[in-house]
Write an enzyme that holds these catalytic residues in place. Sequence first.
Site, PDB file in Angstrom:
ATOM      1  N   THR A 118       0.636  -1.556   0.095  1.00 25.71           N
ATOM      2  CA  THR A 118       0.068   0.530   0.181  1.00 25.71           C
ATOM      3  C   THR A 118       0.715   1.779  -0.139  1.00 25.71           C
ATOM      4  O   THR A 118       1.677   1.524   1.026  1.00 25.71           O
ATOM      5  CB  THR A 118      -0.621   0.167   0.834  1.00 25.71           C
ATOM      6  OG1 THR A 118      -2.308  -1.207   1.627  1.00 25.71           O
ATOM      7  CG2 THR A 118      -1.935   0.926   1.178  1.00 25.71           C
ATOM      8  N   LYS A 125      -7.480   1.983  -3.944  1.00 25.45           N
ATOM      9  CA  LYS A 125      -6.683   0.790  -2.078  1.00 25.45           C
ATOM     10  C   LYS A 125      -7.415   1.978  -1.460  1.00 25.45           C
ATOM     11  O   LYS A 125      -7.872   0.874  -0.043  1.00 25.45           O
ATOM     12  CB  LYS A 125      -4.955   0.728  -2.393  1.00 25.45           C
ATOM     13  CG  LYS A 125      -5.011   0.310  -1.899  1.00 25.45           C
ATOM     14  CD  LYS A 125      -5.442  -1.192  -0.847  1.00 25.45           C
ATOM     15  CE  LYS A 125      -4.785  -1.730   0.024  1.00 25.45           C
ATOM     16  NZ  LYS A 125      -5.224  -3.096   0.953  1.00 25.45           N
ATOM     17  N   TYR A 174     -19.502  -6.494   7.134  1.00 24.33           N
ATOM     18  CA  TYR A 174     -18.554  -5.224   7.599  1.00 24.33           C
ATOM     19  C   TYR A 174     -19.577  -4.445   8.804  1.00 24.33           C
ATOM     20  O   TYR A 174     -19.351  -2.952   9.293  1.00 24.33           O
ATOM     21  CB  TYR A 174     -17.536  -4.642   7.110  1.00 24.33           C
ATOM     22  CG  TYR A 174     -16.341  -5.714   7.151  1.00 24.33           C
ATOM     23  CD1 TYR A 174     -15.467  -5.198   7.903  1.00 24.33           C
ATOM     24  CD2 TYR A 174     -15.656  -5.671   5.813  1.00 24.33           C
ATOM     25  CE1 TYR A 174     -13.588  -5.902   7.431  1.00 24.33           C
ATOM     26  CE2 TYR A 174     -15.065  -6.706   5.736  1.00 24.33           C
ATOM     27  CZ  TYR A 174     -14.286  -6.651   6.483  1.00 24.33           C
ATOM     28  OH  TYR A 174     -12.932  -7.476   6.281  1.00 24.33           O
ATOM     29  N   LEU A 175     -21.050  -5.006   8.971  1.00 25.61           N
ATOM     30  CA  LEU A 175     -22.327  -4.222   9.703  1.00 25.61           C
ATOM     31  C   LEU A 175     -22.728  -4.770  10.645  1.00 25.61           C
ATOM     32  O   LEU A 175     -23.587  -5.331  11.141  1.00 25.61           O
ATOM     33  CB  LEU A 175     -23.418  -3.784   8.550  1.00 25.61           C
ATOM     34  CG  LEU A 175     -23.756  -2.835   9.076  1.00 25.61           C
ATOM     35  CD1 LEU A 175     -23.723  -1.464   8.767  1.00 25.61           C
ATOM     36  CD2 LEU A 175     -25.129  -2.539   7.929  1.00 25.61           C
ATOM     37  N   GLY A 179     -22.839  -4.277  14.895  1.00 29.90           N
ATOM     38  CA  GLY A 179     -22.272  -3.264  15.259  1.00 29.90           C
ATOM     39  C   GLY A 179     -21.184  -4.119  16.606  1.00 29.90           C
ATOM     40  O   GLY A 179     -21.381  -5.046  17.622  1.00 29.90           O
ATOM     41  N   GLY A 180     -20.177  -3.697  17.537  1.00 31.35           N
ATOM     42  CA  GLY A 180     -18.767  -4.912  18.267  1.00 31.35           C
ATOM     43  C   GLY A 180     -17.749  -3.587  18.756  1.00 31.35           C
ATOM     44  O   GLY A 180     -18.064  -2.708  19.087  1.00 31.35           O
ATOM     45  N   CYS A 236      -3.812  -2.377   8.799  1.00 35.40           N
ATOM     46  CA  CYS A 236      -3.880  -1.430   7.760  1.00 35.40           C
ATOM     47  C   CYS A 236      -5.405  -0.693   7.990  1.00 35.40           C
ATOM     48  O   CYS A 236      -4.951   0.172   7.961  1.00 35.40           O
ATOM     49  CB  CYS A 236      -4.390  -2.619   6.551  1.00 35.40           C
ATOM     50  SG  CYS A 236      -3.590  -4.323   6.583  1.00 35.40           S
ATOM     51  N   LYS A 243      -8.914 -10.197  16.039  1.00 31.44           N
ATOM     52  CA  LYS A 243      -9.277 -10.532  15.353  1.00 31.44           C
ATOM     53  C   LYS A 243      -9.668 -11.932  15.277  1.00 31.44           C
ATOM     54  O   LYS A 243      -8.371 -12.339  15.245  1.00 31.44           O
ATOM     55  CB  LYS A 243      -9.948 -10.060  13.841  1.00 31.44           C
ATOM     56  CG  LYS A 243      -8.710 -10.139  13.053  1.00 31.44           C
ATOM     57  CD  LYS A 243      -9.162 -10.236  11.632  1.00 31.44           C
ATOM     58  CE  LYS A 243      -9.402 -11.726  10.862  1.00 31.44           C
ATOM     59  NZ  LYS A 243      -9.815 -11.692   9.634  1.00 31.44           N
TER      60      LYS A 243
END
Length: 453
Positions: free
Chosen positions: A129, A218, A264-265, A267-268, A275, A333
């Site tokens: 990146t 990106k 990715y939706l 709530g947590g 990254c 994660k």
Amino acid sequence: MKRGSCGMRVSVVGLGKLGLCTAACFASKGHQVIGVEKNLEYVHALKNKQAPIDEEGLPELLEQAWGNLEITTDINIATLHSDITLIIVPTPSDSDGRFTNRFINAVLEEIAPAIRSKDTYHIINVVSTVMPGSSDQQFIPFIESLTGKQVNEEFGFAYNPEFIALGTVIKNFMNPDMVLIGASDSRTADFIKHLYETTIDNQPHYNVMTLVNAEITKLSLNCYVTMKISFANELASICERVNGADIDVVTQAVGTDSRVGRKYLSGGLGFAGPCFPRDNIAFQAFAEEFGSEARIGKQVVAINHNVVDRIMNIVRERISPRGKVSILGLSYKPGTHIIEESQSIQLAKKLLDSGYKVVLSDPKALPFATKVFGEAVEYKLNPYECVAEAAGVIIMTNWPEFTQLDWNRVSELMLTDAVLMDSWRMLKDKQLKNVQYIALGLGRIEQEKLKTY
């Protein structure tokens, strides 16, 4: 040099998590791959046909790849015996948040003699990146000055970043939603497209564009993903204040709209890892460089930081200072040991600063947490030992292993009427006893339904 007889000739410079998986994926599908690495421990392990990094499916993939995969420290030989060189090296963030290109420039300087001596067209493909504008303004002029050759005439240049997540690198690489190819010319773009078409398992959309557009794409795509994460977390914090509200019910419905999507939706916890956090800061620096402002990005980062504060506020309300608080899950994660920017680590620091006794447990990340906290906290690989006599237990990382625990046993090991906080609502369907169960993202009435006795 013993090489296979089929496939395209590829060299990969940098055999870290992404680089080694990339090289193995190409080699497993019959391409002739030379991997270049300067870490001698990695080189030694690979030459002994061992995986030096922990990544799901990598040992099995390497078994398929060894016949077409060669490992070396000699970047000159790798370049001479390949038609495309993928550069996958770190681009650390500078003090202003911009990515630095010193490692990429060092690679370009090393491969320049080989490219200068070749009489065939060679493609340089940067995967790392970078800041928008790097390819046109820095990399191409630099390699032209070093080789005396002209881009698009004697060599091609590409920016071809991957969209992968640690723990699922191979799966993401072999089944991408799309392949992003920024190319200096159509010959380069066609070569890279064919390389992917003969490697990956699905049929993604190929987005072929100019170098600068690919560089912007990106960064902006990653920033958009973090915006979805922060939106869901902000919504969760609102739901917690509304009688009967349930963040999972709401996001499930919102995500079914094709304009939004479910990924990715949820709530947590907020975003973390190597990254997403730095990409947001870099995007803001990019906007400011051109006289603009990434206003949404700043709020995304602010909301992300607020998640740990929300949890900390609940701890202060429910658990007395100097009480024992156990954190389950330290990696940013599940499926990885990475704790970079982990909100679990941030929470542990806040708990220590507030005088709580902290005990940590994680399936993979404990050795790395010791480098952060030393002897200031306790470490327990066994989660049952971690929660014993705790006044509060907080599930931070949603490791599948945690749902498989005997939670009645957990509640019995904790202090009577202790607090069990669930960042991902993993246990909301379980019958728990003798604890105060708090699921983030649920309003008061929903919490009452889960009240334990």
